[in-house]
Write a protein that holds these residues in place. Structure first.
Motif, mmCIF file in Angstrom:
data_model
loop_
_atom_site.group_PDB
_atom_site.id
_atom_site.type_symbol
_atom_site.label_atom_id
_atom_site.label_comp_id
_atom_site.label_asym_id
_atom_site.label_seq_id
_atom_site.Cartn_x
_atom_site.Cartn_y
_atom_site.Cartn_z
ATOM 1 N N VAL A 444 -7.784 -30.858 13.504
ATOM 2 C CA VAL A 444 -9.042 -30.187 13.301
ATOM 3 C C VAL A 444 -9.727 -29.543 14.446
ATOM 4 O O VAL A 444 -10.267 -28.581 14.322
ATOM 5 C CB VAL A 444 -9.823 -31.045 12.248
ATOM 6 C CG1 VAL A 444 -11.178 -30.808 12.092
ATOM 7 C CG2 VAL A 444 -9.146 -31.407 11.008
ATOM 8 N N TYR A 475 -12.087 -25.948 1.651
ATOM 9 C CA TYR A 475 -11.836 -27.294 1.979
ATOM 10 C C TYR A 475 -12.056 -28.135 0.748
ATOM 11 O O TYR A 475 -11.468 -29.082 0.580
ATOM 12 C CB TYR A 475 -12.717 -27.652 3.165
ATOM 13 C CG TYR A 475 -12.671 -27.150 4.498
ATOM 14 C CD1 TYR A 475 -11.251 -26.473 4.448
ATOM 15 C CD2 TYR A 475 -13.324 -27.154 5.453
ATOM 16 C CE1 TYR A 475 -11.023 -25.739 5.855
ATOM 17 C CE2 TYR A 475 -13.119 -26.354 6.728
ATOM 18 C CZ TYR A 475 -11.914 -25.739 6.878
ATOM 19 O OH TYR A 475 -11.704 -25.009 7.864
ATOM 20 N N GLU A 521 -15.521 -30.257 8.751
ATOM 21 C CA GLU A 521 -14.417 -30.870 9.477
ATOM 22 C C GLU A 521 -13.937 -31.843 8.587
ATOM 23 O O GLU A 521 -12.510 -32.242 8.487
ATOM 24 C CB GLU A 521 -15.036 -31.552 10.653
ATOM 25 C CG GLU A 521 -15.180 -30.640 11.804
ATOM 26 C CD GLU A 521 -15.937 -30.914 13.003
ATOM 27 O OE1 GLU A 521 -16.034 -30.230 14.068
ATOM 28 O OE2 GLU A 521 -16.357 -32.149 12.910
ATOM 29 N N LEU A 524 -11.664 -30.364 5.917
ATOM 30 C CA LEU A 524 -10.290 -29.881 6.514
ATOM 31 C C LEU A 524 -9.679 -31.238 7.092
ATOM 32 O O LEU A 524 -8.374 -30.968 6.797
ATOM 33 C CB LEU A 524 -10.768 -28.821 7.770
ATOM 34 C CG LEU A 524 -9.590 -28.473 8.511
ATOM 35 C CD1 LEU A 524 -8.641 -27.531 7.734
ATOM 36 C CD2 LEU A 524 -10.111 -27.455 9.773
ATOM 37 N N PHE A 525 -10.110 -31.975 7.485
ATOM 38 C CA PHE A 525 -9.235 -33.367 7.823
ATOM 39 C C PHE A 525 -8.638 -33.889 6.731
ATOM 40 O O PHE A 525 -7.568 -34.161 6.733
ATOM 41 C CB PHE A 525 -10.218 -34.478 8.262
ATOM 42 C CG PHE A 525 -9.804 -35.673 8.509
ATOM 43 C CD1 PHE A 525 -8.889 -36.123 9.692
ATOM 44 C CD2 PHE A 525 -10.080 -36.743 7.416
ATOM 45 C CE1 PHE A 525 -8.176 -37.369 9.518
ATOM 46 C CE2 PHE A 525 -9.434 -37.976 7.361
ATOM 47 C CZ PHE A 525 -8.580 -38.495 8.393
#
Length: 559
Positions: A444, A475, A521, A524-525
């Motif tokens: 990421v 996401y 983030e 996306l993680f």
């Protein structure tokens, strides 16, 4: 701030025990719709119930605390979970618990909090003996439990202190003198100001017995574990958060300076859990006769909520079938150290039991498959709005891992093993779960750095905002229950996950902090995490055939 602090705090002396005893959810007590009932707690444990009007703000609350309890509010913060309430209180729901703390740079033990007179408090604070905090879907059951307690108190049947454990706890009884509930005040937790067993030295809101669980917040987690036990799958007893008043509660001399005389009742925020009659706990006998299904159900819950303190002493054992030994059922209790704010080393006692190595049944796999982390997150935000977002992220991550691992065919012991750290000499290594998370975070970060460079190039064309917006939407559309594995590059990641993670962990004790990621983030993680889980599990399967793992030597807090 980690050293012991001699604190002083005020005590809320409230109404007598024989009138206006109970007040619960606003749906039942006819409150004015423009008013909200809240409970403001100081970092030393003092609680004050008050009505908020629509025009009130954080400064109004602080002013009332200062006038009514002589609490110094200069350089203080009013917090609600993760939120620091600088002014607007529109996000606060009725029956919520707020925390008033001194700012870190201005904490001091030199300013005492003086006790007001009982007469003044009776005029200003109309708290009842028991007030339910929150809007649980099981409000009717909780209300019945509370009414049993009040009837007993009216008949002078007093509660009894619980001798075991590190925190303050009390058996409350019914009219027959039978234990019906266990009450645990938040300011009597380990390290809290009024802990009755000598474990003091911190104020509410500081890191506690576990660094990832703050002092005064274990009660929230007790309730969360109950709410997350869908369909009473693991048999977590009925649990709620309350504001409760009684003279039996502990007040440390080091906090109060012996200023309390003829105390009629101290108001405290506490968890209240239904008492379950039982014959012994799991530490009293061997585990060989425990039902496989019961061990699996408790283990599934512990994995989801990342329980850091599941020892045999907090699993009750109850005989069934007219008391014949061999026919028992297990009841899990004491979930105050679950849902930490970051991944650490969990403690699963069942990981050593043979039942945990037996594959899941079809019904257990169906239950796991039905779990929905997104719905659970929404439910917790509604029922426990004061719980921190980091705890919800841990729940989401662990639910995703459980679903993936179970679908891949791992048994409970293997899942718990991947979540547990190994000890090499005097150092801890990250668990296999943490290794996967660290590699996902690394990817990421690399992607974010690449996109930042692209954004700099595109900014003059106005493309950056649109790209970020579309990325955030993609996401959030990632489903945690789906079995897609991504593209062929995923398999190559499995071989480098552990080595790259070890390079990044250093000597830290918290290898994975989910709060370090912003919203984009985080989503996306989760996507990257799901891509890495499958290959990591496959690699573990292969290695476990050839390598005999050392037994895990974890530790329990016996909380």
């Amino acid at each position: 701030m980690e050293s012991p602090i001699p604190n002083k705090m005020s005590v809320s002396l409230l109404n007598g025990p024989c009138h206006a005893d109970y007040e619960g959810d606003g749906r039942f007590n006819g409150k004015h719709p423009n008013k909200r009932r809240v409970f403001v707690q100081t970092e030393n444990g003092c609680v004050l119930g008050m009505e908020l009007e629509r025009k009130d703000d954080a400064h109004t609350v602080k002013r009332r605390m200062q006038l009514m309890l002589n609490v110094p509010t200069a350089e203080s913060s009013l917090t609600f979970g993760d939120m620091i309430l600088s002014n607007d209180l529109s996000a606060i729901r009725t029956d919520s618990a707020l925390l008033l703390t001194k700012n870190l740079m201005h904490r001091s033990s030199s300013t005492p909090c003086l006790s007001p007179t009982a007469k003044a408090l009776q005029q200003k604070d109309q708290s009842k003996i028991v007030e339910i905090i929150g809007h649980s879907t099981d409000f009717t059951k909780i209300k019945e439990l509370v009414e049993d307690i009040i009837k007993a108190l009216r008949s002078n049947i007093e509660p009894i202190p619980v001798n075991g454990g590190l925190g303050g706890a009390y058996y409350f009884r019914n009219i027959k003198g039978e234990n019906v509930a266990i009450v645990k005040p938040t300011d009597e937790e380990p390290f809290a100001p009024n802990n009755p067993k000598g474990f003091i030295g911190k104020v509410l809101g500081q890191p506690g017995l576990k660094h990832s669980v703050k002092v005064g917040e274990t009660g929230f987690r007790e309730v969360a574990a109950y709410l997350l036990d869908h369909d009473h799958f693991a048999r977590v007893p009925l649990t709620s958060l309350v504001n409760i008043t009684h003279s039996i509660f502990n007040l440390n001399d080091t906090v109060f300076g012996n200023t309390i005389q003829n105390n009629k009742g101290v108001s405290k925020i506490a968890s209240v859990q239904q008492f379950i009659p039982h014959d012994f706990d799991a530490s009293d006998h061997g585990s060989s006769r425990f039902p496989v299904a019961d061990v699996h159900r408790i283990g599934i819950l512990d994995v989801r909520i990342f329980n850091t303190d599941r020892h045999a002493g907090n699993i009750l054992v109850r005989k069934v079938n007219d008391g014949e030994f061999g026919q028992v059922e297990l009841i899990p209790i004491d979930h105050g150290l679950c849902l930490p704010e970051c991944l650490e080393d969990p403690y699963f006692e069942w990981i050593h039991w043979p039942q945990a190595s037996i594959p899941f049944s079809e019904s257990e796999l169906q239950y796991i498959e039905s779990l929905d982390a997104n719905l659970d997150a929404k439910m917790l935000r509604k029922e426990l709005p004061m719980i921190r977002e980091a705890c919800i992220r841990v729940l989401t991550l662990c639910t995703s891992f459980l679903k993936e691992a179970a679908a891949f065919g791992l048994c409970l012991a293997e899942i718990g093993g991947m979540m547990s750290r190994q000890f090499r000499f005097s150092d801890q290594e990250p668990s296999e779960l943490e290794v996967i998370c660290l590699e996902a975070m690394k990817q990421v970060m690399a992607l974010s750095e690449s996109e930042e460079q692209t954004d700099e190039k595109d900014s003059k064309f106005g493309k950056s905002a649109m790209v970020k917006h579309n990325r955030a939407l993609s996401y959030k559309q990632v489903g945690l229950g789906k079995k897609g594995r991504g593209n062929g590059q995923v398999k190559a990641c499995a071989n480098v996950v552990r080595s790259s993670a070890k390079e990044s962990v250093g000597a830290a004790t918290s290898f994975v902090k989910v709060t370090d990621m912003n919203e984009d983030e985080w989503w996306l993680f989760l996507e990257k995490f799901r891509e890495l889980v499958g290959p990591a599990i496959a690699a573990r399967k292969i290695s476990s055939m050839n390598i005999r793992h050392n037994p895990r030597l974890g530790s329990s807090c016996q909380f």
